[in-house]
Design a protein around this motif. Structure first.
Motif, PDB file in Angstrom:
ATOM      1  N   GLU A 119      -9.624 -34.402   0.433  1.00  0.00           N
ATOM      2  CA  GLU A 119      -8.357 -35.055   0.791  1.00  0.00           C
ATOM      3  C   GLU A 119      -8.068 -34.993   2.283  1.00  0.00           C
ATOM      4  O   GLU A 119      -7.271 -35.781   2.801  1.00  0.00           O
ATOM      5  CB  GLU A 119      -7.197 -34.427   0.023  1.00  0.00           C
ATOM      6  N   ASN A 120      -8.708 -34.028   2.964  1.00  0.00           N
ATOM      7  CA  ASN A 120      -8.351 -33.807   4.364  1.00  0.00           C
ATOM      8  C   ASN A 120      -9.499 -34.040   5.337  1.00  0.00           C
ATOM      9  O   ASN A 120      -9.397 -33.670   6.512  1.00  0.00           O
ATOM     10  CB  ASN A 120      -7.811 -32.378   4.538  1.00  0.00           C
ATOM     11  N   LEU A 121     -10.569 -34.667   4.868  1.00  0.00           N
ATOM     12  CA  LEU A 121     -11.691 -34.948   5.768  1.00  0.00           C
ATOM     13  C   LEU A 121     -11.279 -35.821   6.949  1.00  0.00           C
ATOM     14  O   LEU A 121     -11.847 -35.716   8.042  1.00  0.00           O
ATOM     15  CB  LEU A 121     -12.827 -35.616   4.994  1.00  0.00           C
ATOM     16  N   ASP A 122     -10.306 -36.697   6.720  1.00  0.00           N
ATOM     17  CA  ASP A 122      -9.907 -37.605   7.804  1.00  0.00           C
ATOM     18  C   ASP A 122      -9.177 -36.876   8.926  1.00  0.00           C
ATOM     19  O   ASP A 122      -8.918 -37.445   9.993  1.00  0.00           O
ATOM     20  CB  ASP A 122      -9.052 -38.744   7.266  1.00  0.00           C
ATOM     21  N   ARG A 123      -8.825 -35.597   8.702  1.00  0.00           N
ATOM     22  CA  ARG A 123      -8.196 -34.817   9.776  1.00  0.00           C
ATOM     23  C   ARG A 123      -9.208 -34.420  10.854  1.00  0.00           C
ATOM     24  O   ARG A 123      -8.853 -34.178  11.997  1.00  0.00           O
ATOM     25  CB  ARG A 123      -7.603 -33.523   9.221  1.00  0.00           C
ATOM     26  N   VAL A 124     -10.469 -34.298  10.452  1.00  0.00           N
ATOM     27  CA  VAL A 124     -11.472 -33.702  11.333  1.00  0.00           C
ATOM     28  C   VAL A 124     -11.804 -34.672  12.468  1.00  0.00           C
ATOM     29  O   VAL A 124     -12.163 -35.835  12.234  1.00  0.00           O
ATOM     30  CB  VAL A 124     -12.751 -33.354  10.550  1.00  0.00           C
TER      31      VAL A 124
END
Length: 558
Positions: A119-124
């Protein structure tokens, strides 16, 4: 040197441990960590390592990797510890047993860690697309692995694919078919994103072929034989794997990360180690002999002519371990062996034995006969028993545990071909390559056999080749024979003299089970097994989960 991926990602684990009591609620609830974590490649690496960390699970039966203990719930092995696995075997388990909640929680904990990353890969930021793809592939593979265990053991389970908060923790069960469809989809994506191999420093991470191999296993659970063949064929045709020549060495330090291993749990002293050797070793070696083979397992090994003991002229009940499939003595310590440097004798009047660990050898009190808690069956497992772990093994064995290997894929392929009645040369080759392993050299299976005959062969071959590797329960359930396998007295070795007496040799039925009805007074009775066919093909949903989730229905009969 072994890979460093098992180093615990402490930050990430803390994020996901705030509400461990609710195993469908795994998201960090508050604080800056949830807002700020997973911003760069270093944090992504920590998070991925934190997912792998969930593979190490020692909280059941106090020994080590839980998958290998699963076989003790079947006809091939037994757990003396009085654990949940013992209770499952004898039918005394219930939905209130805490260990069910512990295993359930372990699997959903891993899934939650995966969901958080996805869910949070796009934060990286400031990371290559290749790193992102490899990270996603690893996470999807591991999520699929844990879901495959859940649906194999419990059937219909909640399919949680996103972070769950306290306000939406009432996820109902999804059907087993829906869960399997999701698993196969995850593995398809994983296979596209994972590399063929990793560098030596990353040995132990999931690969493209690990994802495809797991597809073959999951498709077999679903009786999707075309999918099994498709996935297994990709592994076979990749030419990346070959059978390790020494079957015994597969499960020793010498066999770690060998040419047959597709995916294994990596261990290292003082980081992640285990106590599996203490559960399988002999009493003379100062182990506990708690996980032991049964007489039915021992008798299932063919003679060297390829016939079962009730059919082979080579079988001598007075010398039962001669002229047998070499995998018998490569897997199991039998009376008369030298095991871990000691003469292994388990009849009660063998009060002394030889210790070959000293020069010259010396006679010592035989704890494998004298100790009240010596092997109840009269046998010990050699798998996961490497001599270098003895006697200083109680908390620091680092022997890896294989979760998927090439031999299983060959067996998956052959079984699917047999079930589709496509018994061609490729089917025979898959079986015969295993039987022809350099250290085994059993007779090849010939052409012209019927589907029923081949079905008996492949089922026995899985029982022998994959013994004590955690797949037997899954097999007897999907074949619909668990009720036969787990009913009645569970036997250990014949009493001295080692013979079945005037009754002759036990005869095997069409499902590969020996009939011991005429021998009950000649065999050690370990316990009486009980199996409720209307209930026990599935495990009970933990009652603690039912209590907090009004939408979660209990499995039938519990």
């Amino acid at each position: 040197m072994k890979t460093k991926i098992y180093l615990i990602s402490t930050i990430f684990i803390v994020l996901l441990s705030a509400c461990e009591d609710d195993f469908l609620e795994k998201t960090p609830l508050d604080g800056p960590a949830d807002v700020n974590f997973l911003q760069n490649e270093e944090e992504l690496s920590l998070a991925i390592n934190g997912v792998y960390e969930n593979l190490w699970f020692h909280d059941i039966s106090a020994t080590g990797q839980w998958e290998y203990i699963l076989d003790t719930t079947t006809d091939t092995s037994w757990d003396r510890n009085g654990s949940i696995f013992t209770n499952i075997g004898n039918g005394s388990h219930s939905s209130t047993d805490n260990d069910f909640a512990t295993i359930w929680g372990h699997l959903y904990t891993g899934i939650a860690r995966c969901n958080y990353i996805l869910e949070n890969l796009d934060r990286v930021s400031d990371v290559s697309q290749n790193v992102l793809d490899q990270s996603e592939g690893q996470v999807r593979f591991l999520r699929a692995y844990w879901y495959s265990q859940l649906t194999s053991l419990w059937g219909d389970v909640p399919l949680v694919t996103s972070i769950q908060g306290l306000e939406n923790n009432n996820t109902p069960k999804s059907s087993k078919s829906e869960v399997i469809e999701f698993i196969l989809s995850d593995l398809e994506i994983a296979a596209q994103k994972l590399p063929e191999t990793w560098s030596d420093r990353d040995t132990g991470r999931a690969t493209r072929n690990a994802a495809i191999a797991l597809q073959s296993r999951v498709a077999l659970i679903a009786n999707d034989y075309e999918k099994v063949i498709s996935a297994a064929s990709q592994i076979i045709n990749s030419s990346q794997y070959e059978l390790y020549p020494d079957y015994r060495g597969l499960f020793q330090y010498e066999g770690e990360s060998n040419s047959e291993v597709i995916f294994e749990v990596m261990f290292q002293y003082a980081v992640h180690d285990h106590r599996m050797p203490v559960s399988v070793g002999s009493r003379n070696s100062r182990a506990n002999s708690t996980k032991v083979p049964t007489q039915a397992m021992v008798d299932s090994y063919e003679c060297t002519d390829g016939l079962t003991i009730d059919e082979s002229p080579l079988y001598d009940p007075a010398k039962p371990f001669e002229n047998r499939d070499p995998r018998l003595k490569q897997s199991i310590a039998t009376p008369g062996d030298i095991f871990l440097g000691y003469q292994f004798e388990t009849h009660r009047d063998s009060v002394e034995c030889w210790n070959f660990n000293v020069t010259p050898p010396e006679r010592i009190p035989n704890q494998d006969a004298l100790n009240a808690f010596a092997s109840f069956s009269g046998y010990c497992w050699k798998k996961m028993a490497d001599s270098q772990d003895y006697p200083d093994f109680r908390n620091n064995s680092s022997l890896n545990f294989i979760l998927i290997r090439y031999s299983e894929i060959l067996l998956n392929y052959a079984e699917a071909k047999i079930e589709l009645n496509q018994i061609d040369q490729s089917c025979l080759d898959a079986i015969n390559s295993i039987r022809g392993r350099e250290s085994v050299q059993m007779p090849a299976i010939v052409t012209g056999l019927s589907q029923a005959e081949m079905r008996k062969i492949i089922r026995r071959e899985r029982k022998i080749e994959l013994a004590m590797e955690g797949l037997r329960l899954q097999d007897i359930r999907r074949w619909g024979i668990a009720d036969k396998a787990l009913s009645g007295e569970l036997y250990g070795r014949p009493n001295k003299p080692y013979s079945y007496g005037d009754q002759g040799v036990p005869v095997f039925d069409e499902d590969g089970f020996p009939n011991y009805s005429a021998y009950s007074d000649k065999l050690r009775v370990i316990e009486v097994r009980s199996f409720n066919a209307s209930r026990d093909y599935l495990w009970p949903i933990p009652q603690s989960e039912i209590d907090i989730n009004a939408n979660l229905e209990q499995n039938p009969g519990y």
